[in-house]
Each structure stands twice: as C-alpha cells, then as structure tokens.
Design a protein around this motif. Structure first.
Motif, PDB file in Angstrom:
ATOM      1  N   THR A 113     141.146  -0.616  43.416  1.00 43.86           N
ATOM      2  CA  THR A 113     140.849  -1.597  44.458  1.00 43.86           C
ATOM      3  C   THR A 113     139.962  -2.654  43.537  1.00 43.86           C
ATOM      4  O   THR A 113     139.935  -2.628  42.102  1.00 43.86           O
ATOM      5  CB  THR A 113     139.736  -1.484  45.602  1.00 43.86           C
ATOM      6  OG1 THR A 113     138.561  -1.024  44.736  1.00 43.86           O
ATOM      7  CG2 THR A 113     140.330  -0.297  46.235  1.00 43.86           C
ATOM      8  N   HIS A 114     139.344  -3.776  43.884  1.00 47.14           N
ATOM      9  CA  HIS A 114     138.847  -4.918  43.291  1.00 47.14           C
ATOM     10  C   HIS A 114     137.607  -4.537  42.569  1.00 47.14           C
ATOM     11  O   HIS A 114     137.049  -4.863  41.468  1.00 47.14           O
ATOM     12  CB  HIS A 114     138.570  -6.035  44.028  1.00 47.14           C
ATOM     13  CG  HIS A 114     139.601  -6.867  44.418  1.00 47.14           C
ATOM     14  ND1 HIS A 114     140.622  -7.677  43.648  1.00 47.14           N
ATOM     15  CD2 HIS A 114     140.355  -6.915  45.659  1.00 47.14           C
ATOM     16  CE1 HIS A 114     141.482  -7.998  44.060  1.00 47.14           C
ATOM     17  NE2 HIS A 114     141.565  -7.844  45.608  1.00 47.14           N
ATOM     18  N   ASN A 115     137.028  -3.378  43.350  1.00 41.50           N
ATOM     19  CA  ASN A 115     135.632  -2.886  42.601  1.00 41.50           C
ATOM     20  C   ASN A 115     135.676  -1.338  42.181  1.00 41.50           C
ATOM     21  O   ASN A 115     134.788  -0.979  41.331  1.00 41.50           O
ATOM     22  CB  ASN A 115     134.460  -2.781  43.830  1.00 41.50           C
ATOM     23  CG  ASN A 115     134.435  -3.993  44.281  1.00 41.50           C
ATOM     24  OD1 ASN A 115     134.323  -5.233  43.401  1.00 41.50           O
ATOM     25  ND2 ASN A 115     134.269  -4.326  45.629  1.00 41.50           N
ATOM     26  N   ASP A 116     136.515  -0.429  42.603  1.00 37.68           N
ATOM     27  CA  ASP A 116     136.648   0.941  42.182  1.00 37.68           C
ATOM     28  C   ASP A 116     137.826   1.162  41.808  1.00 37.68           C
ATOM     29  O   ASP A 116     138.891   0.844  42.127  1.00 37.68           O
ATOM     30  CB  ASP A 116     136.032   1.642  43.546  1.00 37.68           C
ATOM     31  CG  ASP A 116     135.018   1.369  44.032  1.00 37.68           C
ATOM     32  OD1 ASP A 116     133.809   1.473  43.238  1.00 37.68           O
ATOM     33  OD2 ASP A 116     134.700   0.971  45.371  1.00 37.68           O
ATOM     34  N   ALA A 117     137.868   2.737  41.022  1.00 41.51           N
ATOM     35  CA  ALA A 117     138.892   3.349  41.025  1.00 41.51           C
ATOM     36  C   ALA A 117     138.734   4.731  41.402  1.00 41.51           C
ATOM     37  O   ALA A 117     137.770   5.546  41.255  1.00 41.51           O
ATOM     38  CB  ALA A 117     139.089   3.561  39.350  1.00 41.51           C
ATOM     39  N   THR A 118     139.664   5.327  42.252  1.00 43.63           N
ATOM     40  CA  THR A 118     139.586   6.556  42.498  1.00 43.63           C
ATOM     41  C   THR A 118     140.774   7.381  41.809  1.00 43.63           C
ATOM     42  O   THR A 118     141.891   7.161  41.777  1.00 43.63           O
ATOM     43  CB  THR A 118     139.965   6.986  44.239  1.00 43.63           C
ATOM     44  OG1 THR A 118     138.913   6.049  44.765  1.00 43.63           O
ATOM     45  CG2 THR A 118     139.938   8.102  44.509  1.00 43.63           C
ATOM     46  N   LEU A 119     140.417   8.396  41.024  1.00 41.44           N
ATOM     47  CA  LEU A 119     141.100   9.313  40.413  1.00 41.44           C
ATOM     48  C   LEU A 119     141.302  10.646  41.060  1.00 41.44           C
ATOM     49  O   LEU A 119     140.296  11.478  41.658  1.00 41.44           O
ATOM     50  CB  LEU A 119     140.392   9.594  39.128  1.00 41.44           C
ATOM     51  CG  LEU A 119     140.357   8.632  37.901  1.00 41.44           C
ATOM     52  CD1 LEU A 119     139.634   7.355  38.297  1.00 41.44           C
ATOM     53  CD2 LEU A 119     139.766   9.290  36.528  1.00 41.44           C
ATOM     54  N   SER A 120     142.442  11.178  41.150  1.00 34.17           N
ATOM     55  CA  SER A 120     142.945  12.445  41.848  1.00 34.17           C
ATOM     56  C   SER A 120     143.518  13.155  40.919  1.00 34.17           C
ATOM     57  O   SER A 120     144.576  12.970  40.131  1.00 34.17           O
ATOM     58  CB  SER A 120     143.922  12.127  43.118  1.00 34.17           C
ATOM     59  OG  SER A 120     143.013  11.190  43.833  1.00 34.17           O
ATOM     60  N   TRP A 121     143.448  14.745  40.929  1.00 35.36           N
ATOM     61  CA  TRP A 121     144.007  15.669  40.116  1.00 35.36           C
ATOM     62  C   TRP A 121     144.258  16.891  40.609  1.00 35.36           C
ATOM     63  O   TRP A 121     143.506  17.091  41.806  1.00 35.36           O
ATOM     64  CB  TRP A 121     143.393  15.824  38.809  1.00 35.36           C
ATOM     65  CG  TRP A 121     141.964  16.143  38.655  1.00 35.36           C
ATOM     66  CD1 TRP A 121     141.670  17.536  39.019  1.00 35.36           C
ATOM     67  CD2 TRP A 121     140.790  15.717  38.982  1.00 35.36           C
ATOM     68  NE1 TRP A 121     140.312  17.775  39.030  1.00 35.36           N
ATOM     69  CE2 TRP A 121     139.830  16.401  39.257  1.00 35.36           C
ATOM     70  CE3 TRP A 121     140.464  14.109  39.402  1.00 35.36           C
ATOM     71  CZ2 TRP A 121     138.323  16.017  39.476  1.00 35.36           C
ATOM     72  CZ3 TRP A 121     139.239  13.909  39.479  1.00 35.36           C
ATOM     73  CH2 TRP A 121     138.268  14.711  39.597  1.00 35.36           C
ATOM     74  N   THR A 122     145.174  17.898  40.159  1.00 30.92           N
ATOM     75  CA  THR A 122     145.275  19.167  40.846  1.00 30.92           C
ATOM     76  C   THR A 122     144.995  20.068  39.242  1.00 30.92           C
ATOM     77  O   THR A 122     145.490  19.738  38.382  1.00 30.92           O
ATOM     78  CB  THR A 122     146.688  19.314  41.162  1.00 30.92           C
ATOM     79  OG1 THR A 122     147.049  18.454  42.221  1.00 30.92           O
ATOM     80  CG2 THR A 122     146.905  20.675  41.939  1.00 30.92           C
ATOM     81  N   ASP A 123     144.417  21.085  39.693  1.00 32.32           N
ATOM     82  CA  ASP A 123     144.087  21.970  38.700  1.00 32.32           C
ATOM     83  C   ASP A 123     144.247  23.455  39.216  1.00 32.32           C
ATOM     84  O   ASP A 123     143.387  23.961  40.120  1.00 32.32           O
ATOM     85  CB  ASP A 123     142.420  21.883  38.321  1.00 32.32           C
ATOM     86  CG  ASP A 123     142.006  22.558  36.773  1.00 32.32           C
ATOM     87  OD1 ASP A 123     143.288  23.207  36.199  1.00 32.32           O
ATOM     88  OD2 ASP A 123     141.045  22.777  36.461  1.00 32.32           O
ATOM     89  N   GLY A 124     145.617  23.736  39.010  1.00 37.91           N
ATOM     90  CA  GLY A 124     145.935  25.096  39.644  1.00 37.91           C
ATOM     91  C   GLY A 124     146.157  25.038  41.215  1.00 37.91           C
ATOM     92  O   GLY A 124     146.661  23.939  41.890  1.00 37.91           O
ATOM     93  N   GLU A 125     145.425  25.482  41.955  1.00 32.45           N
ATOM     94  CA  GLU A 125     145.330  25.368  43.463  1.00 32.45           C
ATOM     95  C   GLU A 125     144.168  24.459  44.216  1.00 32.45           C
ATOM     96  O   GLU A 125     144.168  24.343  45.404  1.00 32.45           O
ATOM     97  CB  GLU A 125     145.190  26.655  44.270  1.00 32.45           C
ATOM     98  CG  GLU A 125     146.565  27.680  43.935  1.00 32.45           C
ATOM     99  CD  GLU A 125     146.616  28.899  44.878  1.00 32.45           C
ATOM    100  OE1 GLU A 125     145.775  29.198  45.747  1.00 32.45           O
ATOM    101  OE2 GLU A 125     147.217  29.726  44.702  1.00 32.45           O
TER     102      GLU A 125
END
Length: 71
Positions: free
Chosen positions: A33-45
């Motif tokens: 967004t203009h102010n933030d970054a949301t990082l998403s990941w999967t590590d196994g289950e």
C-alpha cells in the motif's frame, strides 16, 4: 498491488513491541500500500505473514535481501 518475491538475505519483522523475528529464505508474496508492505509465506504446513513499513521493505529490496520477481 501483489508481487512475487524471494527472501535471499536477512529479513526481520517485529510483532508489536516484541523482538525482531526472522523470515526464512524462500518465496514470498508481497502486498503493498502507500504506507505498508505485507509479506506472506508458507513453511511446510505453516502459513506466516508480517506487515512492515514500506520504507523498511524498500530498504530490504535495495540491500538485496528481498528480490522482486518479474511479472
């Protein structure tokens, strides 16, 4: 906007007022967004996500710790 990316160096985030937590190397998805970054990941289950100020995200990209993938 959503981007595919790779963690290739030391990347950390903070949960509330707690200590810095590392994000393991590997593929992630990034929503900005203009102010933030949301990082998403999967590590196994396990699925993880972390929000960070956009300035921190851009610093990690500039330092080479996060590599954005071409669309």
């Amino acid at each position: 906007m959503t981007h595919a990316a790779q963690i290739v160096g030391k990347v950390e985030y903070r949960e509330g007022e707690g200590p810095q937590m590392p994000i393991r190397p590997g593929p992630i998805e990034v929503e900005t967004t203009h102010n933030d970054a949301t990082l998403s990941w999967t590590d196994g289950e396990t699925h993880g996500s972390a929000a960070m100020p956009l300035t921190d995200f851009k610093r990690y990209v500039a330092e080479g710790a996060i590599r954005l993938q071409a669309a």
